[in-house]
Design a protein around this motif. Structure first.
Motif, mmCIF file in Angstrom:
data_model
loop_
_atom_site.group_PDB
_atom_site.id
_atom_site.type_symbol
_atom_site.label_atom_id
_atom_site.label_comp_id
_atom_site.label_asym_id
_atom_site.label_seq_id
_atom_site.Cartn_x
_atom_site.Cartn_y
_atom_site.Cartn_z
ATOM 1 N N PHE A 22 12.427 10.438 16.637
ATOM 2 C CA PHE A 22 11.817 11.630 16.008
ATOM 3 C C PHE A 22 10.858 11.227 14.876
ATOM 4 N N LEU A 23 9.639 11.639 14.946
ATOM 5 C CA LEU A 23 8.648 11.449 13.879
ATOM 6 C C LEU A 23 8.354 9.994 13.567
ATOM 7 N N ILE A 103 17.834 18.615 18.967
ATOM 8 C CA ILE A 103 18.040 19.445 17.780
ATOM 9 C C ILE A 103 17.552 20.848 18.127
ATOM 10 N N LEU B 12 7.294 21.589 8.238
ATOM 11 C CA LEU B 12 6.738 20.790 9.326
ATOM 12 C C LEU B 12 5.425 21.462 9.722
ATOM 13 N N PHE B 32 3.710 16.968 7.482
ATOM 14 C CA PHE B 32 4.450 17.866 6.610
ATOM 15 C C PHE B 32 3.520 18.398 5.535
ATOM 16 N N ARG B 45 0.153 8.965 -6.259
ATOM 17 C CA ARG B 45 -1.029 8.147 -5.961
ATOM 18 C C ARG B 45 -1.728 7.685 -7.238
ATOM 19 N N ILE B 61 14.811 15.933 11.635
ATOM 20 C CA ILE B 61 13.516 16.484 11.222
ATOM 21 C C ILE B 61 13.437 16.434 9.692
ATOM 22 N N ARG B 67 11.406 10.844 4.589
ATOM 23 C CA ARG B 67 10.807 9.519 4.758
ATOM 24 C C ARG B 67 9.327 9.524 4.442
ATOM 25 N N ARG B 70 8.761 9.634 0.782
ATOM 26 C CA ARG B 70 9.120 8.345 0.201
ATOM 27 C C ARG B 70 8.007 7.333 0.467
ATOM 28 N N ARG B 71 7.452 7.362 1.667
ATOM 29 C CA ARG B 71 6.341 6.480 1.997
ATOM 30 C C ARG B 71 5.173 6.687 1.043
ATOM 31 N N GLN B 72 4.993 7.922 0.605
ATOM 32 C CA GLN B 72 3.884 8.241 -0.297
ATOM 33 C C GLN B 72 4.215 7.881 -1.736
ATOM 34 N N GLY B 73 5.394 7.327 -1.971
ATOM 35 C CA GLY B 73 5.729 6.869 -3.321
ATOM 36 C C GLY B 73 6.405 7.923 -4.183
ATOM 37 N N VAL C 66 3.895 -1.908 2.444
ATOM 38 C CA VAL C 66 4.860 -1.482 1.427
ATOM 39 C C VAL C 66 5.288 -0.032 1.690
ATOM 40 N N ARG C 67 4.317 0.808 2.038
ATOM 41 C CA ARG C 67 4.634 2.217 2.314
ATOM 42 C C ARG C 67 5.622 2.371 3.450
ATOM 43 N N GLU C 68 5.434 1.561 4.509
ATOM 44 C CA GLU C 68 6.318 1.677 5.659
ATOM 45 C C GLU C 68 7.743 1.276 5.280
ATOM 46 N N ARG C 70 9.055 1.497 2.327
ATOM 47 C CA ARG C 70 9.552 2.563 1.451
ATOM 48 C C ARG C 70 10.011 3.750 2.287
ATOM 49 N N ARG C 71 9.235 4.074 3.319
ATOM 50 C CA ARG C 71 9.597 5.162 4.222
ATOM 51 C C ARG C 71 10.962 4.908 4.856
ATOM 52 N N GLN C 72 11.277 3.632 5.104
ATOM 53 C CA GLN C 72 12.548 3.289 5.739
ATOM 54 C C GLN C 72 13.694 3.265 4.731
#
Lengths: 224, 224, 224, 224, 224, 224
Positions: A22-23, A103, B12, B32, B45, B61, B67, B70-73, C66-68, C70-72
């Motif tokens: 998913f995603l 889901i 979403l 999102f 940023r 979802i 996630r 979080r990836r965006q900091g 780094v973003r990836e 962090r996403r995890q």
């Protein structure tokens, strides 16, 4: 040419491409799915004259759904366009040991909020020979169960053959009434019920001495 | 390092590729979106220490949403994971004369069904300098408006600077209370309000003699 | 909550879609891969508190990496941003008889050019319980082997548990020192070594009478 | 039929789709680019007989590059297959106010590490009328500048017309020699130089009284 | 270096992605296919000097086809560019029990409408050692069968080794002449015929007592 | 409800993605296009009762075409399924100075090979109020022009309003008869002709003193 009608819920099916989680990437394949609609599409592919009845919101997502059914050769002219949302389910395809995952986001769908009187059954059943329904619709809400009962009563009155796919889904029965109470009433009006032992026991409360969890077939007990 | 918090709904966002119409091809881009989350990402940023607070369902979802933030900091450790669904909106990008189109499917979202007590504001506001909220959250449900009020009261108590994007959306105010009644109470606790003349008039019921539909700026009237 | 740290190289992984050959169509899937980063992601998925340490160039490709992470859910705040390039590997998925193929373009990567002093181990190891490293990092360059030695010495001093995945790769050992010379020094400081017979023999120069090429297990010889 | 030769570096060009930012989605378009190769492709499209000379690693990425040139109708039979890596550049397409961005990862490329003697110029120049080169190749490394000088001397001996695109790139000149020192020697052997005022001043050290930063044309000063 | 020539039809191959049904989604993969071209590409991959001869329309679809062959290392300089259309075939990949499906749209292709005199065989065969042809070309039209005969006669005169893939396709033989009549004449000029029992019987009318439909090998009967 | 019918050719439209050149990457978007079908889809979108008539091969490509029309809400039940191929056109979208390019591969299409008697006009026109046709169909072949004439005569007999889009295409008129000869006969039966000055002059041979190439409007001359 004989005319067939199927009635039930259809949902937007959102699935990541291939075996992605998913995603994992920002893409979802958007198609539509629902057991009764699948039956309609299958009959249309065999060249039969089949219409699908449902309650689908009058917005572009609903339009896309109706268009896809029409593309598959199903008569969509009797669908009731009303309500706020089309139910959604998200599907992730399993791979090797990883199972597929679903889901559901189907609460408050247009058909779950529909009730008796919303569909003009006299018009729907005009010239129809066969009516197909499942145990999903009476499970999603009280009003949808009443709408289902209205449908089978009306079909019965008109002498239409009614097939009923019991399809028991424990997780859906949440609105207060027990499945056997609702389904027991419905089956009084039908001609053919489809289901396995579990469907019979759980949907109808019929207690047959068959072990539904062992995985072994006990064919000698079916006749009972 | 100063710490910033933003609070609101994130949804979403499902969009056909490029300039395609809804469901023209069977693909949707799944990302999102939400105004307060956008503010959080923007601050992250710029290298600031920012957390985003929301109520997000505890399913894959919801996980994908967390996630991505979080990836965006953005610090996501304070998000409340609870509820049945993440709100959805479908977006079709306009092209030339054809306007963009949005279909909201956000009713019954996790945050719309959240209420006071669901978020531990003492923990959330620990060490925080600035709190950002908008007029969307109090508009989506009665309980969400009460949760918003709880948030600004608590932030006020702790001496946190509060910014409030009025962002009036007529279509959202459906749960029975009038915007000015709810928003009028909320603004008592805030430091900075962002909005145009329409937001002020419609959200707060402040009647200023400015013509909000002519498109002309009447700068001499702002001081009032 | 216990804190885990993993340290090593992460590379940009470029792969043609599905089972396509390299550059069959003009698309590459761009993700990131590295054994120690994979361990960090795995631990994060189990809900553990884990940080990943590496040397990653301060450019948008490094940012994406780094973003990836962090996403995890991996803590990336301790990563050293420095150097000229992120190593790259190209992967072609095999199909039936055709084996998968890997092309490495990892020379002169940021971590291969890092050296002792580049990472503030006191800060990195603050509050850490477990440190994980592999035999890849000491193999990629002399300075990276010295940085690895600095890391395990420092972790040892602080009483941190150290796990070491021997992971012998013959093709990597090109900078002049023999694997057993470097690895023999490193293993003095570790608690747990992971590896098969080949790793032990080739990395550490330990000559055990086990036939590493026959494919048969000789379990009775392990105890030795 | 007259034969044309162009000589220089070609790189793998990795670009996110459309106007996406670097690694926004996990896809990169993989094509190839280089000024001298572009000239060769352009001449081939006009139906001319043109070969491209370069030093390209003997691996599947190099193969993909050679294949693409061949597809475009360029003679690739004289390309030297040798070295460790093909240079790479990452390109992000700008949109509106956001400028395009390029990240070079071209150090240690096969051609940067090539040196005089690596190319059999007698074979390459057999039957050739025109030779095209640029100021990029002598800028990337000392050995590549020596290889460039060897090329133009050899072409001159054989009476081949030589065109030279000065193309000054300040960031490339890092190996110790100043551009005017290297380029001044090269231009002794060429017939036609292409460039603007800045190229002339910076590449050749020719001080003409033209303001290269104002953006205004001072045509009266060209004759000088 | 020995030179090889293959001659036949090449078609545009249009295939839905992966295991999709025809036009399930609005995308088709566009590549090129034809048995004799495949042989040419295979020989080129082994590093041999091979040219492919065909009649291909002088339009951008034809250009794309020629470019792809050139990319694969096949000499395309002798291809005749003439005619109205490139044949097309649509391919749907089977999955599990569902068989693959092919739809041919190859009538009136450039090569089907070519006739003796259209190809300058003296130029084509200059310096050639081996010529490869199949039973497809003589099957597609009367004029193409005459062109095939012209080719093998000319090759024979020049002492070129000729291989002939019988490849009998019942559906193609529609222009009035029987396969054995045409093929019987052609085989007089060839050195090597490739085919199974069915090809021999159906193409050449050779009646051997071998049961071609049982699927059993009757090796003792081959010698006859 | 009034019923509309449109009649003409529909083709498979193959287009590289975005602004790519033909076969730049190995993908084509596969949709369907034809002026009369577009009119039918347009009317269906306005909610009108409209059927589209054509001759479409009875294979999966034809099926895909019929399905797409049905998806758009057009009645496809009267389409004649017959013939060997669906016409194809390849479209490359222009960009900036580069014009769009179209390659037609429409010869020998099912409708070009249809002739009077192939369509049961009595059934088609049952209950129809309006019939729409264009000047494309009579241009593609002699038999298609005869079929067109049969159609308008039949519609006229039944008192159906007939609209005719002249749409002169010089390149199509290749089968021997001049446009004015054929079109002059057809217009005798129609009610409404659509076209510009060029269409009138070239299709009908009507010589009006209007300069069709200057690009200026000479409105005073229209009345004539």
């Amino acid at each position: 040419m004989k005319k067939y009608i199927t009635f039930g819920e259809i949902m937007l099916r959102l699935k990541p491409p291939h075996w992605e989680r998913f995603l994992q990437s920002p893409l979802l394949e958007a198609t539509f799915g629902g057991g009764e609609a699948n039956v309609a599409v299958g009959l249309a592919r065999f060249g039969l004259n089949v219409a699908y009845i449902s309650v689908i919101p009058n917005n572009p997502i609903g339009d896309g759904c109706v268009r896809e059914l029409r593309r598959q050769g199903v008569d969509t002219s009797l669908i009731m366009r009303k309500g706020n949302r089309l139910g959604i389910y998200f599907l992730e395809a399993g791979a090797n040991q990883r199972p597929s995952k679903v889901i559901y986001d189907r609460s408050h769908s247009a058909i779950a909020e529909a009730s008796p009187g919303d569909i003009n059954w006299d018009k729907v059943f005009d010239g129809v020979s066969w009516f197909h329904i499942s145990g999903i619709t009476p499970a999603i809400s009280l009003s949808a169960s009443e709408l289902s009962l209205e449908a089978v009563k009306k079909a019965r009155e008109k002498g239409i053959t009614i097939s009923f796919d019991l399809n028991f889904r424990k997780k859906l029965w949440k609105y207060g009434k027990a499945a056997p109470q609702v389904m027991g009433e419905l089956v009084k009006y039908i001609d053919i019920a489809l289901g396995n032992e579990e469907d019979c026991q759980k949907s109808l409360g019929v207690k047959v001495d068959v072990d539904i969890e062992s995985g072994r077939l006990q064919t000698e007990k079916y006749r009972e």
